[in-house]
Design a protein around this motif. Sequence first.
Motif, mmCIF file in Angstrom:
data_model
loop_
_atom_site.group_PDB
_atom_site.id
_atom_site.type_symbol
_atom_site.label_atom_id
_atom_site.label_comp_id
_atom_site.label_asym_id
_atom_site.label_seq_id
_atom_site.Cartn_x
_atom_site.Cartn_y
_atom_site.Cartn_z
ATOM 1 N N ALA A 1 0.834 -1.210 0.000
ATOM 2 C CA ALA A 1 0.000 0.000 0.000
ATOM 3 C C ALA A 1 0.864 1.254 0.000
ATOM 4 O O ALA A 1 0.540 2.247 -0.662
ATOM 5 C CB ALA A 1 -0.942 -0.013 1.203
ATOM 6 N N ASP A 2 1.982 1.205 0.722
ATOM 7 C CA ASP A 2 2.912 2.330 0.756
ATOM 8 C C ASP A 2 3.561 2.533 -0.616
ATOM 9 O O ASP A 2 3.696 3.663 -1.089
ATOM 10 C CB ASP A 2 3.972 2.082 1.835
ATOM 11 C CG ASP A 2 4.729 3.334 2.220
ATOM 12 O OD1 ASP A 2 4.106 4.421 2.268
ATOM 13 O OD2 ASP A 2 5.952 3.238 2.465
ATOM 14 N N ASP B 1 -4.911 3.198 -8.989
ATOM 15 C CA ASP B 1 -6.099 3.563 -8.195
ATOM 16 C C ASP B 1 -6.899 2.319 -7.810
ATOM 17 O O ASP B 1 -7.385 2.202 -6.685
ATOM 18 C CB ASP B 1 -6.990 4.538 -8.964
ATOM 19 C CG ASP B 1 -6.505 5.971 -8.898
ATOM 20 O OD1 ASP B 1 -5.826 6.332 -7.911
ATOM 21 O OD2 ASP B 1 -6.797 6.738 -9.846
ATOM 22 N N ILE B 2 -7.014 1.385 -8.756
ATOM 23 C CA ILE B 2 -7.715 0.130 -8.461
ATOM 24 C C ILE B 2 -6.962 -0.626 -7.366
ATOM 25 O O ILE B 2 -7.562 -1.126 -6.409
ATOM 26 C CB ILE B 2 -7.864 -0.728 -9.741
ATOM 27 C CG1 ILE B 2 -8.848 -0.053 -10.702
ATOM 28 C CG2 ILE B 2 -8.297 -2.154 -9.406
ATOM 29 C CD1 ILE B 2 -8.883 -0.639 -12.102
ATOM 30 N N CYS B 3 -5.645 -0.681 -7.498
ATOM 31 C CA CYS B 3 -4.826 -1.378 -6.497
ATOM 32 C C CYS B 3 -4.947 -0.716 -5.123
ATOM 33 O O CYS B 3 -5.036 -1.408 -4.109
ATOM 34 C CB CYS B 3 -3.359 -1.416 -6.929
ATOM 35 S SG CYS B 3 -3.045 -2.560 -8.295
ATOM 36 N N ARG B 4 -4.951 0.609 -5.101
ATOM 37 C CA ARG B 4 -5.090 1.306 -3.817
ATOM 38 C C ARG B 4 -6.396 0.894 -3.137
ATOM 39 O O ARG B 4 -6.424 0.584 -1.943
ATOM 40 C CB ARG B 4 -5.043 2.825 -4.014
ATOM 41 C CG ARG B 4 -5.235 3.585 -2.710
ATOM 42 C CD ARG B 4 -5.053 5.074 -2.855
ATOM 43 N NE ARG B 4 -5.796 5.616 -3.981
ATOM 44 C CZ ARG B 4 -5.597 6.837 -4.475
ATOM 45 N NH1 ARG B 4 -4.688 7.627 -3.938
ATOM 46 N NH2 ARG B 4 -6.308 7.273 -5.488
ATOM 47 N N SER B 5 -7.473 0.847 -3.917
ATOM 48 C CA SER B 5 -8.772 0.440 -3.378
ATOM 49 C C SER B 5 -8.753 -1.010 -2.901
ATOM 50 O O SER B 5 -9.253 -1.335 -1.825
ATOM 51 C CB SER B 5 -9.835 0.630 -4.459
ATOM 52 O OG SER B 5 -11.036 0.025 -4.085
ATOM 53 N N ARG B 6 -8.163 -1.897 -3.694
ATOM 54 C CA ARG B 6 -8.120 -3.322 -3.346
ATOM 55 C C ARG B 6 -7.249 -3.576 -2.114
ATOM 56 O O ARG B 6 -7.592 -4.386 -1.269
ATOM 57 C CB ARG B 6 -7.609 -4.168 -4.517
ATOM 58 C CG ARG B 6 -8.491 -4.176 -5.757
ATOM 59 C CD ARG B 6 -9.893 -4.726 -5.523
ATOM 60 N NE ARG B 6 -10.789 -3.699 -5.010
ATOM 61 C CZ ARG B 6 -11.791 -3.877 -4.157
ATOM 62 N NH1 ARG B 6 -12.080 -5.058 -3.691
ATOM 63 N NH2 ARG B 6 -12.538 -2.883 -3.749
ATOM 64 N N ASP C 1 -8.792 -9.807 -4.050
ATOM 65 C CA ASP C 1 -8.387 -8.402 -4.157
ATOM 66 C C ASP C 1 -6.981 -8.265 -4.728
ATOM 67 O O ASP C 1 -6.715 -7.390 -5.560
ATOM 68 C CB ASP C 1 -8.458 -7.715 -2.792
ATOM 69 C CG ASP C 1 -9.884 -7.424 -2.351
ATOM 70 O OD1 ASP C 1 -10.765 -7.295 -3.224
ATOM 71 O OD2 ASP C 1 -10.125 -7.324 -1.136
ATOM 72 N N GLN C 2 -6.073 -9.126 -4.292
ATOM 73 C CA GLN C 2 -4.696 -9.084 -4.793
ATOM 74 C C GLN C 2 -4.684 -9.366 -6.295
ATOM 75 O O GLN C 2 -3.997 -8.691 -7.065
ATOM 76 C CB GLN C 2 -3.840 -10.102 -4.017
ATOM 77 C CG GLN C 2 -2.382 -10.150 -4.414
ATOM 78 C CD GLN C 2 -2.086 -11.107 -5.566
ATOM 79 O OE1 GLN C 2 -2.891 -11.973 -5.898
ATOM 80 N NE2 GLN C 2 -0.940 -10.941 -6.170
ATOM 81 N N THR C 3 -5.479 -10.338 -6.736
ATOM 82 C CA THR C 3 -5.545 -10.698 -8.147
ATOM 83 C C THR C 3 -6.184 -9.577 -8.967
ATOM 84 O O THR C 3 -5.745 -9.294 -10.087
ATOM 85 C CB THR C 3 -6.340 -12.012 -8.319
ATOM 86 O OG1 THR C 3 -5.707 -13.021 -7.529
ATOM 87 C CG2 THR C 3 -6.391 -12.461 -9.760
ATOM 88 N N THR C 4 -7.201 -8.931 -8.414
ATOM 89 C CA THR C 4 -7.851 -7.818 -9.105
ATOM 90 C C THR C 4 -6.845 -6.700 -9.372
ATOM 91 O O THR C 4 -6.842 -6.090 -10.448
ATOM 92 C CB THR C 4 -9.042 -7.280 -8.283
ATOM 93 O OG1 THR C 4 -9.996 -8.323 -8.132
ATOM 94 C CG2 THR C 4 -9.686 -6.073 -8.946
ATOM 95 N N CYS C 5 -5.986 -6.434 -8.414
ATOM 96 C CA CYS C 5 -4.940 -5.419 -8.590
ATOM 97 C C CYS C 5 -4.018 -5.812 -9.741
ATOM 98 O O CYS C 5 -3.760 -5.004 -10.641
ATOM 99 C CB CYS C 5 -4.150 -5.260 -7.293
ATOM 100 S SG CYS C 5 -2.652 -4.249 -7.453
ATOM 101 N N GLU C 6 -3.524 -7.029 -9.744
ATOM 102 C CA GLU C 6 -2.623 -7.465 -10.820
ATOM 103 C C GLU C 6 -3.324 -7.431 -12.170
ATOM 104 O O GLU C 6 -2.747 -6.996 -13.175
ATOM 105 C CB GLU C 6 -2.094 -8.868 -10.541
ATOM 106 C CG GLU C 6 -1.037 -8.897 -9.469
ATOM 107 C CD GLU C 6 -0.289 -10.221 -9.390
ATOM 108 O OE1 GLU C 6 -0.504 -11.113 -10.254
ATOM 109 O OE2 GLU C 6 0.519 -10.360 -8.470
ATOM 110 N N ASP C 7 -4.574 -7.871 -12.212
ATOM 111 C CA ASP C 7 -5.334 -7.883 -13.467
ATOM 112 C C ASP C 7 -5.522 -6.482 -14.027
ATOM 113 O O ASP C 7 -5.569 -6.299 -15.252
ATOM 114 C CB ASP C 7 -6.695 -8.546 -13.269
ATOM 115 C CG ASP C 7 -6.596 -10.053 -13.071
ATOM 116 O OD1 ASP C 7 -5.510 -10.624 -13.316
ATOM 117 O OD2 ASP C 7 -7.604 -10.655 -12.634
#
Length: 194
Positions: A86-87, A107-112, A145-151
Amino acid sequence: PSPPPFPTHTNTKTKTIDSIFKKALSKTQNMLKSPNPKVLDFCKSTENPTLCGDTIAPFFQGSFFDPIKALLNEVEATHNQTLKVADVIANTLNDPNTNRNAREPLDICRSRYKSIVSTIKEAVELLNQQNVVDAYYKFSSVISDQTTCEDAFVESPGAQFPFPDDSLTVYQLAGNCLAIMDEIVNSHNQFFFA
């Protein structure tokens, strides 16, 4: 006695998290010269048994092995790694040199990753109540959530994924937690040693 409560918030910076892992790793290196067979057996069916052993072994000395405490240590390692990612996400978003194609996936990753932190806190509350089954179902969304960030990066042409190794570590730690929860539920008495 119940395990200590998981911290509800933290302002830990990456340097502090790295130092926690370095301290745990140095303890682990000393202990792995003669690895605790109970820890090795406990970790054998996880996503990454070596990582599991590295994060759990430093906290166990003596003859008693509590699987819930071991699980909470692995969950805390997942939480710490999530905060580290997150940092990185926040710093990358704040960097004016960040490729504009990477901003939307970031931005998607920050949310996830914000969701992952919340999920971990809720799962810890369930684990502190010895409710491993509900914690398992709650915690499974960490992987999602981790996978959504990578995707998000895969689906954004021209956007390079800035933290693949750290993301993989989150995936492996979370996978370890889920495997441990599954093992505790399916063979509850097997891991309580005296």
